[in-house]
Design a protein around this motif. Structure first.
Motif, short mmCIF file in Angstrom:
data_model
loop_
_atom_site.label_atom_id
_atom_site.label_comp_id
_atom_site.label_asym_id
_atom_site.label_seq_id
_atom_site.Cartn_x
_atom_site.Cartn_y
_atom_site.Cartn_z
N ILE A 190 0.85 -1.19 0.00
CA ILE A 190 0.00 0.00 0.00
C ILE A 190 0.89 1.24 0.00
O ILE A 190 1.82 1.34 0.80
N VAL A 191 0.63 2.16 -0.92
CA VAL A 191 1.35 3.44 -0.95
C VAL A 191 0.32 4.53 -0.71
O VAL A 191 -0.60 4.68 -1.52
N THR A 219 3.67 -1.01 3.91
CA THR A 219 2.79 0.15 3.81
C THR A 219 3.67 1.39 3.79
O THR A 219 4.41 1.63 4.74
N ILE A 220 3.62 2.12 2.70
CA ILE A 220 4.53 3.26 2.53
C ILE A 220 3.73 4.55 2.55
O ILE A 220 2.84 4.76 1.72
N LYS A 221 4.07 5.41 3.51
CA LYS A 221 3.39 6.71 3.60
C LYS A 221 4.26 7.76 2.92
O LYS A 221 5.48 7.72 3.03
N ASN A 231 12.68 6.42 -4.80
CA ASN A 231 12.93 5.58 -3.64
C ASN A 231 11.77 4.64 -3.37
O ASN A 231 11.96 3.46 -3.06
N ILE A 232 10.57 5.20 -3.46
CA ILE A 232 9.38 4.39 -3.19
C ILE A 232 9.29 3.27 -4.21
O ILE A 232 9.01 2.12 -3.87
N THR A 259 6.89 6.61 -12.45
CA THR A 259 8.16 6.15 -11.88
C THR A 259 8.21 4.62 -11.83
O THR A 259 9.26 4.03 -12.08
N LEU A 260 7.08 3.99 -11.52
CA LEU A 260 7.05 2.52 -11.49
C LEU A 260 7.45 1.97 -12.85
O LEU A 260 8.18 0.98 -12.95
N ARG A 261 6.99 2.64 -13.89
CA ARG A 261 7.32 2.20 -15.23
C ARG A 261 8.82 2.41 -15.51
O ARG A 261 9.49 1.53 -16.03
N GLN A 262 9.30 3.61 -15.13
CA GLN A 262 10.71 3.90 -15.40
C GLN A 262 11.65 2.95 -14.67
O GLN A 262 12.70 2.59 -15.16
#
Lengths: 409, 285, 327
Positions: A190-191, A219-221, A231-232, A259-262
């Motif tokens: 979870i982000v 779980t990332i806030k 970083n995330i 960013t997830l794609r990159q």
């Protein structure tokens, strides 16, 4: 100066439009006495953050509300009140609770009969509390905090969901989609953004997902705004989750997806809850990234003719058909129905009528309205997925317009 | 993940430095704090966006259009705006630039609406694989282009007559006036160069970020931190400060979480002010 | 002394009129706007004590407001303390924070822009911290219960908050008048005009500046309680918003820095301009464009602030230099 005139410019334009509607009605023999109608107009105050960071959703909300008002007026206004026309008073909260509350005071002076707003929960809390002092019916068009309703304020209602109900639905839909695919997914990251919306939703999701056999491995806030999601993305990559669940606002939503794609993060799907950035514009702007992403959100019923018609109208006006448009439209319908059944603008009568509403909104995937402590229990969020450049409802199955592509190709 | 976080921080740091460069230059020479800095960055982002959206011009090529345009805008705004209206009082300059930022932000809202805009380039998701991290092409290009611009600005300030005149004005306003330098013109040129830096920064930022009427403010506090860290008025300091802040933000996020991780930036800000208020390179331009 | 007496007389008449105003103003909206005007004037005056009279600009003045708001709200929420006692804690918290910030920065010799920026940094730091702590509710924020009553500093009608704000305003003006007439205040003005000379004359500038910032902090703390009890919700972006930091210096400079009535005049005019433009312009953005233009016009024609329109008291002082950042 004893009485202020809110938004003179807007009122003038509206007056002209209303006059036109009256002429049209007169020619069909349904006319009302001109002056009596103007005097008996039902005033609904719209309080949205028209300036400030939330200006875009605010504009969409205003647009949807004004469309609803125009439609109701064209169809003969509030019939039980002799065809009284609805008049909108426009308010700008400037994203600040104190300004939102002051707008309530101003509109109360202007003789407003109901209020609608406020997009931001913090402003909604302050504004609805201010409205409660005068017992003014207040309909939350969009506002996800569950503190908005259930404070014991008898004048506050919400047709759409808060994050509590959406978190519950989201885990059910994810469970359903996963089970249909043979349960390939086991883990979730979870982000979420750091305010009540993200934090509260994330907290509810973790146990609800566990019930569906999904383990939250991280779980990332993150802060609002976050400038850099690398970083995330790397943290997610190292957790190797099957599902990523973002719960955040538009800017961060889009940046995270890019960013997830990159960073070439591999996952079965992105399954967001009230994903701020997931809409037709996102799908148009970044079709490759959006493809097969899933979001659980307020959504219209794509199988309904009225929903399709509303979408066409909105797009013909050069606007995207975002959830703000039909949520605001629905909220106005809800208020109008209250006036219709109360037969007057008496606040107690209207509040009572709203509390006992059984309105059926045909363009939403909702059951019959049932208000419990101001929250509509007939509401329902649905899971939508970007498929071939469009948006399809993929869960619950009763409303699905397409089968979920999961895991994504 | 630490090396990855450091590389990422470095990449962003270069762009932060570019935003800070305009601020530090204007502060170093004119001794004013430009409250409209964020608003002007936002305008540059929109300029790059519309060049891409309407004419298909790649944001990195748009630099050659947006940067000079930003210079002219800055020059005009100072010469016939900020400089004239403020009567030279510091607190009034502050409020004039504040008024300007209100006008620019809401002008953007009025003309461009609050809708968030992004661009997708054909190479947006192409990346170099370093093994522990992917560096996307836009980030790499932004990084080197930012370095190049810092270098050019440094050369301008140290190797040219204009640069010498600017530095003379920064050190000794009255003295410079006495030797025949048109101080008001130099002020306006400096302001223009500062805004030109934002023009370049907007082009660098657009491919990796988004733009709406309030985007600029997201980078303002960070830019102030860099200016203070590097030493007000120092170009080298701004670049180095940008790197340090970029890395601090990134590593802080990694170690403390992305929410609390922001604390590193404010802590550096406070510590450097208390311990070495002149910054790392605290010469005055 | 004549001037002083006339100021006092003017204040007495003014506040008497304002105290009876709710009897004549039936509009709750006007009362609410007046309440906001008083509140902004009050918080502007707190900025003025340090920025206008002692010449130390701050860009992070909101930190005292936010810390005070948290102090009283936490006491109310977690310990069941009535807000009327909570406000004392808020004042205390604001003053203590101010002492820490002031001592650390002034001892390091920070002036001008450097001091302004360090206050901004502290406000940012506190925002980040408040976002992560358990006791502040983190990003979720704190919800206060609606329980009208004097002991809770909550009121059923806008009239109650109107008097609350009016009392705060009266206190702030009393402090400003006292500062203008006391030796303490005179020393502070000396610091503003030339800090090194003041030091040479034997004024303990560090001590005086710390006292000034503590007054500012204490005032900001009480403002925090006012806000949280009125709007019943607090989260880090509200508590430590850059916007409020800017607003307090804005109304003060526009009204007239280093003058007793500057913040009130600035607040009155800017709030009125905002409300009027909003009333006549619906299109998002346009009203604030007009607001920005009016702001610039005021600054360019009245470089000493709006108080320059009223010749006589207070108008003579000017030119509190922000300093050239030569720390």
């Amino acid at each position: 100066m004893s009485k202020i005139i809110p938004h003179l410019g807007g009122s003038r334009r509206r007056f002209i439009r209303n006059a036109g509607a009256t002429v049209a009605l007169a020619s069909t023999g349904l006319s009302m006495p001109h002056i009596a109608q103007a005097a008996g107009a039902v005033k609904i105050g719209l309080i949205h953050p028209a300036t400030g960071w939330a200006a875009y959703p605010a504009a969409q909300l205003r647009y949807g509300a004004q469309m609803a008002i125009a439609d109701i007026n064209a169809a003969g206004g509030i019939k039980s009140m002799g065809g009284a026309q609805i008049e909108a008073l426009l308010g700008d909260s400037q994203t600040k609770p104190e300004i939102g509350a002051a707008e309530v005071e101003k509109m109360n002076e202007a003789g407003v009969h109901a209020l609608q707003g406020c997009y931001q929960s913090a402003v909604g809390l302050a504004a609805s509390a201010a409205a409660a002092k005068y017992n003014i019916p207040f309909s939350v068009d969009v506002g996800v905090s569950d503190k908005l309703v259930g404070r014991g304020l008898s004048n506050v209602f919400r047709m759409a969901d808060g994050y509590g109900r959406i978190a519950r639905d989201a885990s059910a839909y994810l469970g359903e989609i996963n089970a249909a695919a043979g349960s390939p997914a086991k883990t979730v990251v979870i982000v979420h953004e750091e305010s009540e919306f993200g934090t509260g939703t994330a907290k509810l999701l973790t146990p609800a997902l566990a019930e569906r056999g999904l383990t939250v491995v991280d779980t990332i806030k993150h802060a609002n705004p976050t400038r850099n999601f690398d970083n995330i993305a790397l943290r997610i990559k190292s957790a190797k989750p099957d599902i990523i669940m973002p719960i955040n606002y538009p800017g961060e939503y889009v940046l995270l997806a890019k960013t997830l794609r990159q960073q070439r993060v591999d996952f079965m799907t992105s399954f967001s809850v009230l994903g701020g950035g997931f809409n037709f514009k996102f799908i148009d702007d970044m079709p490759e990234i959006a493809e097969n992403m899933i979001d659980v959100n307020h959504w219209y019923d794509p199988r309904s003719a009225s929903g399709q018609a509303m979408r066409k109208r909105t797009e013909a006006d050069g606007k995207y058909f975002t959830f703000e448009v039909y949520c605001a439209y629905m909220s106005i319908m809800f208020l109008a129905d209250g006036f219709e059944r109360a037969g007057s603008t008496d606040k107690d009568a209207v509040n009572a009528a709203l509390a006992s509403s059984t309105l059926e909104v045909d363009f939403m995937p909702y059951d019959k309205t049932e208000m419990v402590n101001g929250q509509n229990m007939g509401s329902r969020a649905v899971a939508i997925q970007a498929q071939n450049g469009d948006c399809q409802v993929v869960a619950p199955s009763a409303y699905a317009s397409s089968k979920a592509v999961f895991p994504r190709a | 993940m630490l090396p990855a976080a450091m590389i990422n921080g470095l990449m962003y740091g270069a762009i932060y430095a570019l935003v800070a460069l305009g601020l530090t230059l204007i502060y170093g020479v004119l001794h004013i704090i430009n409250f409209a800095h964020g608003a002007m960055l936002m305008l540059s982002l929109y300029a790059a966006f519309f060049l891409f959206h309407l004419f298909g011009i790649d944001p990195y090529l748009a630099i050659v259009i947006v940067t000079p345009a930003a210079f002219v805008f800055g020059y005009v705004i100072y010469r016939w705006g900020v400089g004239k209206l403020s009567g030279g009082r510091d607190q009034n300059i502050l409020l004039i630039t504040l008024g300007l930022s209100i006008i620019i932000e809401n002008g953007a809202l009025f003309f461009f609406t609050g809708d968030q805009q992004t661009v997708s380039l054909s190479y947006s998701y192409d990346a170099v694989d370093l093994g522990f991290v992917f560096l996307s092409y836009p980030k790499i290009i932004s990084f080197f282009a930012s370095l190049l611009i810092c270098l050019l600005l440094w050369a301008l300030m140290t190797k040219t007559d204009l640069g010498r005149a600017i530095r003379a004005v920064a050190k000794q306003r009255e003295g410079a006036r006495l030797v025949g330098i048109d101080v008001e013109n130099i002020f306006a040129i400096t302001f223009g160069i500062g805004i030109a830096c934002l023009g370049a920064a907007g082009c660098m930022l657009l491919p990796i970020f988004y733009v709406d009427p309030y985007t600029g403010n997201i980078f303002v506090v960070i830019a102030f931190t860099i200016v203070v860290l590097g030493g007000m008025g120092s170009i080298v300091g701004a670049l180095l400060g940008g790197f340090i802040i970029g890395i601090t933000e990134s590593v802080g996020g990694l170690l403390l979480g992305e929410s609390l991780g922001q604390i590193g930036i404010s802590l550096i800000f406070i510590l450097i002010l208390i311990l070495k208020p002149t910054g790392l390179f605290g010469s005055k331009v | 002394m004549a001037a002083r007496n006339s100021t006092l007389l003017f204040c007495a008449i003014g506040f008497a009129a304002l105290a009876f105003a709710p009897l004549g103003i039936s509009s709750k909206f006007y009362l609410d706007i007046l309440t906001l005007i008083f509140f902004t004037a009050y918080i502007g005056q707190s900025w003025n004590i340090l920025g206008g009279y002692a010449g130390q600009f701050s860009f992070g003045g909101v930190m005292f407001f936010g810390t005070g708001a948290y102090a009283s709200s936490i006491l109310v929420n977690s310990f069941g303390v009535p807000a009327i006692i909570g406000v004392v804690a808020a004042v205390f918290a604001g003053a203590v924070l101010a002492l820490c910030v002031g001592y650390l920065s002034f001892r390091s010799g920070l002036r001008g822009s450097y001091f302004a920026l360090i206050t901004l940094a502290f406000a940012e730091l506190l925002r980040v911290v408040a976002n992560s702590l358990e006791i502040t509710g983190g990003g979720v924020g704190l919800f206060l219960t609606y329980a009208p009553g004097l002991q809770n500093l909550q009121f059923k009608t806008p009239v109650g908050f109107y008097y609350f704000a009016l009392i705060l305003l009266a206190i702030s003006i009393a402090i400003a008048i006292w500062l203008e007439n006391s030796r303490f205040g005179a020393q502070r003005v000396a610091i503003r005009e030339n800090e090194d000379a003041a030091e040479a004359l034997g004024i303990n500038t560090l001590r005086r500046k710390c006292q000034a910032i503590m007054i500012m902090g204490a005032m900001g703390g009480a403002a925090g309680t006012f806000y949280s009890q009125k709007y019943l919700y607090l989260d880090p972006p509200i508590a430590y918003s850059v916007h409020l930091s800017v607003e307090m210096l804005l109304v003060t400079i526009v009204g007239g820095m280093g003058t007793v009535f500057g913040p009130l005049i600035g607040s009155l005019v800017l709030h009125t301009v905002n409300e009027v433009t909003r009333n006549f312009i619906d299109t998002p953005g346009l009203s604030l464009i007009v607001y920005g233009i009016i702001l610039i016009i005021i600054i360019s024609y009245l470089p000493n602030g709006l108080i320059g329109l009223f010749k006589g008291r207070g108008a003579k002082k000017t030119d509190a230099r922000q300093g050239d950042g030569d720390a």
